[in-house]
Design a protein around this motif. Structure first.
Motif, PDB file in Angstrom:
ATOM      1  N   PHE A   1      42.040  37.328  57.294  1.00  0.00           N
ATOM      2  CA  PHE A   1      41.010  38.271  57.299  1.00  0.00           C
ATOM      3  C   PHE A   1      41.415  39.524  56.442  1.00  0.00           C
ATOM      4  CE2 PHE A   1      38.739  42.216  57.925  1.00  0.00           C
ATOM      5  CZ  PHE A   1      37.526  41.759  57.636  1.00  0.00           C
ATOM      6  N   THR A   2      41.121  39.789  55.103  1.00  0.00           N
ATOM      7  CA  THR A   2      41.511  41.049  54.695  1.00  0.00           C
ATOM      8  C   THR A   2      40.355  41.316  53.587  1.00  0.00           C
ATOM      9  OG1 THR A   2      43.059  41.697  52.661  1.00  0.00           O
ATOM     10  CG2 THR A   2      42.320  39.692  52.746  1.00  0.00           C
ATOM     11  N   THR A   3      40.287  42.696  53.405  1.00  0.00           N
ATOM     12  CA  THR A   3      39.275  43.539  52.499  1.00  0.00           C
ATOM     13  C   THR A   3      40.090  44.116  51.364  1.00  0.00           C
ATOM     14  OG1 THR A   3      39.621  45.547  53.800  1.00  0.00           O
ATOM     15  CG2 THR A   3      37.933  44.074  54.463  1.00  0.00           C
ATOM     16  N   ARG A   4      41.479  43.880  51.595  1.00  0.00           N
ATOM     17  CA  ARG A   4      42.451  44.586  50.496  1.00  0.00           C
ATOM     18  C   ARG A   4      42.704  43.307  49.285  1.00  0.00           C
ATOM     19  NH1 ARG A   4      47.413  45.689  50.000  1.00  0.00           N
ATOM     20  NH2 ARG A   4      48.048  44.263  52.036  1.00  0.00           N
ATOM     21  N   GLU A   5      42.677  44.029  48.002  1.00  0.00           N
ATOM     22  CA  GLU A   5      42.762  43.135  46.832  1.00  0.00           C
ATOM     23  C   GLU A   5      44.182  43.051  47.288  1.00  0.00           C
ATOM     24  OE1 GLU A   5      42.452  43.323  42.196  1.00  0.00           O
ATOM     25  OE2 GLU A   5      41.157  44.885  43.339  1.00  0.00           O
TER      26      GLU A   5
ATOM     27  N   GLY B   1      45.649  41.316  49.497  1.00  0.00           N
ATOM     28  CA  GLY B   1      46.026  41.203  50.689  1.00  0.00           C
ATOM     29  C   GLY B   1      45.968  39.960  51.147  1.00  0.00           C
ATOM     30  N   LEU B   2      47.141  39.605  52.263  1.00  0.00           N
ATOM     31  CA  LEU B   2      46.911  38.220  52.876  1.00  0.00           C
ATOM     32  C   LEU B   2      45.981  38.181  54.141  1.00  0.00           C
ATOM     33  CD1 LEU B   2      50.777  37.050  52.668  1.00  0.00           C
ATOM     34  CD2 LEU B   2      48.865  35.779  51.752  1.00  0.00           C
ATOM     35  N   GLY B   3      46.062  39.408  54.633  1.00  0.00           N
ATOM     36  CA  GLY B   3      45.214  39.055  55.775  1.00  0.00           C
ATOM     37  C   GLY B   3      45.936  38.572  56.940  1.00  0.00           C
ATOM     38  N   LEU B   4      47.326  38.575  57.092  1.00  0.00           N
ATOM     39  CA  LEU B   4      48.273  38.212  58.080  1.00  0.00           C
ATOM     40  C   LEU B   4      48.958  39.215  58.928  1.00  0.00           C
ATOM     41  CD1 LEU B   4      49.748  35.118  56.104  1.00  0.00           C
ATOM     42  CD2 LEU B   4      48.147  35.205  58.143  1.00  0.00           C
ATOM     43  N   GLY B   5      48.907  40.338  58.452  1.00  0.00           N
ATOM     44  CA  GLY B   5      49.752  41.558  59.099  1.00  0.00           C
ATOM     45  C   GLY B   5      49.409  41.704  60.405  1.00  0.00           C
ATOM     46  N   LEU B   6      47.854  41.954  60.455  1.00  0.00           N
ATOM     47  CA  LEU B   6      47.525  42.475  61.946  1.00  0.00           C
ATOM     48  C   LEU B   6      47.411  41.265  62.913  1.00  0.00           C
ATOM     49  CD1 LEU B   6      44.678  44.895  61.020  1.00  0.00           C
ATOM     50  CD2 LEU B   6      46.989  45.374  62.255  1.00  0.00           C
ATOM     51  N   SER B   7      47.300  40.005  62.405  1.00  0.00           N
ATOM     52  CA  SER B   7      47.338  38.796  63.224  1.00  0.00           C
ATOM     53  C   SER B   7      48.740  38.827  63.833  1.00  0.00           C
ATOM     54  CB  SER B   7      46.579  37.645  62.606  1.00  0.00           C
ATOM     55  OG  SER B   7      47.752  37.135  61.836  1.00  0.00           O
TER      56      SER B   7
ATOM     57  N   VAL C   1      47.189  56.999  64.101  1.00  0.00           N
ATOM     58  CA  VAL C   1      45.918  57.602  63.602  1.00  0.00           C
ATOM     59  C   VAL C   1      45.804  57.899  62.257  1.00  0.00           C
ATOM     60  CG1 VAL C   1      44.223  59.156  64.492  1.00  0.00           C
ATOM     61  CG2 VAL C   1      45.803  58.537  66.148  1.00  0.00           C
ATOM     62  N   ASP C   2      44.884  57.340  61.376  1.00  0.00           N
ATOM     63  CA  ASP C   2      45.016  57.974  60.053  1.00  0.00           C
ATOM     64  C   ASP C   2      43.498  58.451  59.774  1.00  0.00           C
ATOM     65  OD1 ASP C   2      43.022  55.748  58.723  1.00  0.00           O
ATOM     66  OD2 ASP C   2      44.746  54.676  59.610  1.00  0.00           O
ATOM     67  N   THR C   3      43.569  59.164  58.761  1.00  0.00           N
ATOM     68  CA  THR C   3      42.215  59.572  58.474  1.00  0.00           C
ATOM     69  C   THR C   3      41.870  58.870  56.999  1.00  0.00           C
ATOM     70  OG1 THR C   3      43.377  61.355  57.015  1.00  0.00           O
ATOM     71  CG2 THR C   3      42.770  62.186  59.128  1.00  0.00           C
TER      72      THR C   3
ATOM     73  N   THR D   1      52.104  51.042  57.590  1.00  0.00           N
ATOM     74  CA  THR D   1      51.946  50.443  55.972  1.00  0.00           C
ATOM     75  C   THR D   1      50.557  50.383  55.845  1.00  0.00           C
ATOM     76  OG1 THR D   1      54.037  49.551  56.250  1.00  0.00           O
ATOM     77  CG2 THR D   1      52.480  48.734  54.325  1.00  0.00           C
ATOM     78  N   ASN D   2      49.894  50.035  56.768  1.00  0.00           N
ATOM     79  CA  ASN D   2      48.310  49.678  56.648  1.00  0.00           C
ATOM     80  C   ASN D   2      47.674  50.986  56.566  1.00  0.00           C
ATOM     81  OD1 ASN D   2      48.300  46.950  56.868  1.00  0.00           O
ATOM     82  ND2 ASN D   2      47.451  46.728  58.968  1.00  0.00           N
ATOM     83  N   ALA D   3      47.900  52.040  57.338  1.00  0.00           N
ATOM     84  CA  ALA D   3      47.599  53.238  57.533  1.00  0.00           C
ATOM     85  C   ALA D   3      47.694  53.964  56.079  1.00  0.00           C
ATOM     86  CB  ALA D   3      47.962  54.244  58.749  1.00  0.00           C
TER      87      ALA D   3
HETATM   88  P1  ADP Z   1      46.188  43.059  54.800  1.00  0.00           P
HETATM   89  O1  ADP Z   1      46.714  44.271  54.830  1.00  0.00           O
HETATM   90  O2  ADP Z   1      46.941  42.071  53.957  1.00  0.00           O
HETATM   91  O3  ADP Z   1      44.772  42.960  54.230  1.00  0.00           O
HETATM   92  P2  ADP Z   1      46.223  43.242  57.670  1.00  0.00           P
HETATM   93  O4  ADP Z   1      46.071  41.915  58.483  1.00  0.00           O
HETATM   94  O5  ADP Z   1      47.495  44.143  57.966  1.00  0.00           O
HETATM   95  O6  ADP Z   1      46.236  42.476  55.985  1.00  0.00           O
HETATM   96  O7  ADP Z   1      44.734  44.064  57.585  1.00  0.00           O
HETATM   97  C1  ADP Z   1      43.635  43.177  57.844  1.00  0.00           C
HETATM   98  C2  ADP Z   1      42.598  44.339  57.378  1.00  0.00           C
HETATM   99  O8  ADP Z   1      42.269  45.303  58.261  1.00  0.00           O
HETATM  100  C3  ADP Z   1      42.819  45.000  56.279  1.00  0.00           C
HETATM  101  O9  ADP Z   1      42.331  44.287  54.876  1.00  0.00           O
HETATM  102  C4  ADP Z   1      41.578  46.245  56.305  1.00  0.00           C
HETATM  103  O10 ADP Z   1      40.287  45.660  56.067  1.00  0.00           O
HETATM  104  C5  ADP Z   1      41.649  46.297  57.728  1.00  0.00           C
HETATM  105  N1  ADP Z   1      42.745  47.534  58.011  1.00  0.00           N
HETATM  106  C6  ADP Z   1      43.756  47.252  58.621  1.00  0.00           C
HETATM  107  N2  ADP Z   1      44.423  48.534  58.924  1.00  0.00           N
HETATM  108  C7  ADP Z   1      43.545  49.563  58.547  1.00  0.00           C
HETATM  109  C8  ADP Z   1      43.477  50.967  58.535  1.00  0.00           C
HETATM  110  N3  ADP Z   1      44.453  51.715  58.778  1.00  0.00           N
HETATM  111  N4  ADP Z   1      42.386  51.520  58.016  1.00  0.00           N
HETATM  112  C9  ADP Z   1      41.243  50.594  57.715  1.00  0.00           C
HETATM  113  N5  ADP Z   1      41.299  49.416  57.669  1.00  0.00           N
HETATM  114  C10 ADP Z   1      42.332  48.748  58.036  1.00  0.00           C
END
Ligand code: ADP
Length: 495
Positions: A448-452, A454-460, A429-431, A397-399
């Motif tokens: 931590f999130t850079t996505r508008e 976004g919650l910043g919880l997925g990766l953690s 792997v994404d482009t 989903t992130n990719a």
């Molecule tokens: P969210 O998706 O809610 O922002 P995540 O924990 O999933 O929270 O992701 C944290 C941050 O990691 C994203 O906001 C983004 O900046 C960065 N990120 C995650 N996956 C990717 C990716 N495939 N390419 C670039 N940045 C990514």
């Protein structure tokens, strides 16, 4: 409803069209064959009846000659009451009877030759056959004593029209009587070009008149059961449409159920992450409140004004702060228990990828992302299946979200499965635009999130789940552009 491009439409509909065409064609061939078999059977029945009727008729001529020979001595030549003269009224096909009395001669030499032959074979012999003219004729000669006889027979009159099984004017069957290269057309029929041809050849059951009955039936393309074939093709199309609608419904239902499952897990785990984050964030201030209020209490003890009230308030603050710290501690402990400590199942990494990709297929299609799965080495890992699927789902989903930032033609997503050092390895792997070097160390931090939006919880969450299963999750840059997320999990059977 999403709009599909021409190649996508072709990819979706070509196999279905092919199946429809194959089943329809098979059914149509069977229908056509059945129709042709019925037509052939009807044709052969008609031809056999014609042959039998004609055989019965021509045999009568032999019987007539034999009777004439038996009735001798016949009436004198020229007598109007002779059996010969009355024959035509009984047998209209017998146009005339000729008689050669002993010592007399036949009017033409061919009758002589026929009589000679008849004398040798002791049977009636054919003479002067003319099958080609519109009214075909032939003569039948029987040598006898004292007089020999010859019948002049009209072929058309020989045909038993009253018992004829086919409508002469409209029947498509062509019937001819063939003798020595000559053919008398009994029934013209319609012999068109193209299509299928049935033929019947059989000689009449008569020694003297063994003409060949030739029947031909030409079945044109227009006689095939087109209506039945069209109805069959329509029925197949309707059945296939119903089947694919049912398939679509079923896979939509399955996808919805799976999404619900993943969503529930994600929500539960996100709540856990949230609690862990809150605990981390609030524990320090709470400790500070505790320390400050205790200091205030000591200071207030030096001040005589409102002393009992201040002491009471401070006691309450201390008690509340402690209770809050206890609540947070309990919450954190329960979150830690929710993450599986010991992975229990053997899970195929490829299978987890397949089910995540299946769930996200509509997303990939909508975004026009080309996905590729490379299994460098099959990897069976020890993991909690739902947790693993959750991680893979989040990474993909992130990719996909990252790929939104690049032009559609450059959107590629590759998933590699392999193994190294007792660990199963999954690389997503994404482009997309990738992760900036200063951002990279923070992507696994809660919130931590850079996505508008976004919650910043997925990766953690993913990292917590991965380490809970004895594995690791890391991120790196893809070259020349994009991100790579690497998940390692212990292999189920170590070499
Ligand atoms: P969210 O998706 O809610 O922002 P995540 O924990 O999933 O929270 O992701 C944290 C941050 O990691 C994203 O906001 C983004 O900046 C960065 N990120 C995650 N996956 C990717 C990716 N495939 N390419 C670039 N940045 C990514």
């Amino acid at each position: 409803m999403q709009k599909l491009s021409m190649p996508q439409l072709f990819k979706v509909y070509a196999p279905r069209l092919l199946v429809w065409f194959a089943i329809s064609a098979l059914g149509c061939v069977l229908l056509a064959r059945t129709e042709l078999a019925q037509l052939r059977e009807a044709f052969e029945t008609d031809a056999r009846i014609s042959h039998r009727l004609l055989s019965q008729r021509v045999v009568q001529h032999e019987a007539v000659l034999a009777t004439l020979a038996l009735l001798q001595p016949a009436a004198p030549p020229g007598s109007t009451d002779s059996a010969e003269q009355r024959l035509s009224s009984v047998y209209p096909q017998i146009l005339g009877v000729q008689r050669r009395d002993a010592g007399a001669a036949w009017p033409d030499a061919s009758l002589d030759a026929a009589e000679q032959a008849s004398r040798q074979t002791r049977a009636a012999v054919l003479a002067n056959a003319d099958f080609t003219s519109a009214r075909g004729r032939y003569q039948l000669v029987l040598a006898a004593q004292p007089a020999s006889y010859a019948l002049l027979i009209d072929i058309h009159g020989t045909i038993p029209w009253t018992d004829w099984s086919m409508p002469v004017q409209t029947s498509p069957v062509r019937v001819t009587l063939v003798h020595a290269g000559q053919a008398f057309v009994v029934q013209a029929g319609h012999v068109a070009a193209g299509g299928w041809q049935f033929e019947f050849h059989k000689h009449l059951d008569s020694v003297s008149q063994s003409f060949e009955v030739v029947a031909i039936r030409q079945v044109g393309w227009q006689e095939l059961p087109w209506l039945a074939m069209a109805l069959w093709a329509l029925a197949v199309a309707a059945a296939l449409a119903a089947w694919s609608a049912w398939q679509r419904q079923r896979s939509a239902r399955r996808r919805a159920e799976a999404l619900l499952r993943v969503g529930q897990v994600a929500r539960l785990n996100s709540l856990g992450e949230l609690a862990a984050g809150m605990a981390h964030e609030l524990n320090q201030p709470l400790t500070a409140i505790l320390a400050n209020t205790q200091a205030a209490k000591r200071l207030l003890q030096d001040d005589p004004i409102e002393l009992p009230t201040a002491l009471q308030a401070m006691d309450q603050a201390v008690a509340q702060a402690r209770r809050a710290a206890e609540v947070l501690g309990r919450l954190r402990r329960s979150v830690e228990q929710a993450v599986p400590a010991v992975p229990g199942q053997t899970v195929d990494l490829a299978q987890a990828v397949r089910s995540a990709l299946d769930l996200l297929a509509p997303e990939c299609q909508r975004r026009g992302v080309a996905t590729a799965v490379h299994i460098d080495q099959p990897a069976l890992v020890l993991a909690e299946r739902v947790a693993l699927e959750q991680i893979v789902h989040n990474l993909i989903t992130n990719a996909l979200q990252a790929l939104d930032a690049v032009p559609a033609s450059e959107r590629q997503l590759a998933i590699h499965i392999g193994a190294a050092k007792c660990m199963g390895v999954l690389r997503v792997v994404d482009t997309g635009p990738g992760i900036a070097p200063d951002t990279l160390p923070h992507v696994f931090e809660p919130f931590f999130t850079t996505r508008e939006g976004g919650l910043g919880l997925g990766l953690s969450l993913c990292e917590t789940l991965a380490s809970g299963m004895g594995g690791q999750l890391s991120a790196q840059a893809n070259m020349p552009r994009g991100a790579i997320f690497v998940l390692t999990l212990p292999l189920a059977s170590r070499p």
